[in-house]
Design a protein around this motif. Structure first.
Motif, mmCIF file in Angstrom:
data_model
loop_
_atom_site.group_PDB
_atom_site.id
_atom_site.type_symbol
_atom_site.label_atom_id
_atom_site.label_comp_id
_atom_site.label_asym_id
_atom_site.label_seq_id
_atom_site.Cartn_x
_atom_site.Cartn_y
_atom_site.Cartn_z
ATOM 1 N N ARG A 1 0.830 -1.205 0.000
ATOM 2 C CA ARG A 1 0.000 0.000 0.000
ATOM 3 C C ARG A 1 0.868 1.259 0.000
ATOM 4 N NH1 ARG A 1 -4.533 -0.283 4.519
ATOM 5 N NH2 ARG A 1 -5.088 1.706 3.519
ATOM 6 N N ILE A 2 1.975 1.214 0.742
ATOM 7 C CA ILE A 2 2.881 2.369 0.734
ATOM 8 C C ILE A 2 3.449 2.584 -0.659
ATOM 9 C CG2 ILE A 2 5.076 3.279 1.583
ATOM 10 C CD1 ILE A 2 4.496 1.877 4.227
ATOM 11 N N ALA A 3 3.899 1.514 -1.296
ATOM 12 C CA ALA A 3 4.470 1.641 -2.637
ATOM 13 C C ALA A 3 3.442 2.206 -3.608
ATOM 14 C CB ALA A 3 4.983 0.280 -3.114
ATOM 15 N N ALA A 4 2.200 1.750 -3.517
ATOM 16 C CA ALA A 4 1.151 2.266 -4.396
ATOM 17 C C ALA A 4 0.904 3.748 -4.125
ATOM 18 C CB ALA A 4 -0.136 1.470 -4.199
ATOM 19 N N ALA A 5 0.926 4.142 -2.849
ATOM 20 C CA ALA A 5 0.708 5.547 -2.501
ATOM 21 C C ALA A 5 1.858 6.421 -2.998
ATOM 22 C CB ALA A 5 0.554 5.685 -0.983
ATOM 23 N N VAL A 6 3.078 5.909 -2.922
ATOM 24 C CA VAL A 6 4.231 6.677 -3.404
ATOM 25 C C VAL A 6 4.165 6.839 -4.918
ATOM 26 C CG1 VAL A 6 6.754 6.701 -3.627
ATOM 27 C CG2 VAL A 6 5.697 6.056 -1.457
#
Length: 200
Positions: free
Chosen positions: A9-14
């Motif tokens: 989820r962090i990677a997608a948000a970044v």
């Protein structure tokens, strides 16, 4: 310890953040950035959901055999400000007047690290360290001094790159002016000369 950070989820948000600032997350230069940020955030926020009290369970009774004060100075401190998600770093100084129990000295940096590894503000962090020691050791008093440089002050807005924030939190016998002044003198440096903080 249970993993609390969702790297995907962090990677997608970044990736979305990079698009929002006009960059291409699929470019050769940025393709690995979302995953690097996810790994970094996993480290920065590893204290979320963790109990600092776990580091104090191995306390030992000392009775009348201990001295008047236990102090550990210059504990390295790194956290992330909850307002802008920018880092702040510096030093923590912890002193406590033992009651019936003490804990191994390595436990104190672990308490600091656990509480710092979550979105924080410096003023709250100091008080949380005091509260953990109060609950875990039932000391006669605790004093915590934090000195830190903040990215949100140095790298944006007023851009004061040399500014250092000093906060003090104390309880019990070490909240009394005379005892507190004595400990501050032992800490020395900027923390001993300039302070602002919360007592209870």
């Amino acid at each position: 310890m249970a993993e609390t950070v969702d790297r995907e989820r962090i990677a997608a948000a970044v990736r979305e953040l990079l698009r929002a600032i006009g960059s291409d997350p699929d470019s050769a230069e940025l393709a690995s950035t979302p995953f690097r940020v996810a790994d970094a955030y996993s480290e920065f926020f590893s204290g979320v959901g963790q109990d600092p009290m776990q580091h104090l369970v191995d306390s030992v009774p000392v009775g009348d055999e201990t001295g008047e004060l236990v102090m550990l100075r210059d504990i390295e401190l790194r956290s992330v400000c909850e307002h802008h998600l920018l880092p702040f770093r510096g030093r923590a100084h912890i002193a406590y007047r033992p009651g019936d129990r003490i804990v191994g000295l390595s436990a104190l940096p672990k308490v600091v690290e656990t509480l710092a590894a979550r979105p924080q503000v410096q003023e709250r962090l100091g008080q949380q360290i005091v509260d953990a020691l109060e609950s875990g050791l039932a000391p006669e008093g605790v004093l915590v001094v934090l000195e830190a440089s903040h990215g949100c002050v140095a790298d944006r807005g007023v851009r004061q790159t040399e500014a250092v924030t000093v906060t003090v939190a104390s309880s019990g016998a070490l909240a009394q002016p005379a005892a507190r002044s004595e400990v501050m003198a032992l800490i020395g440096g900027a923390a001993g000369r300039h302070s602002s903080g919360a007592n209870r």
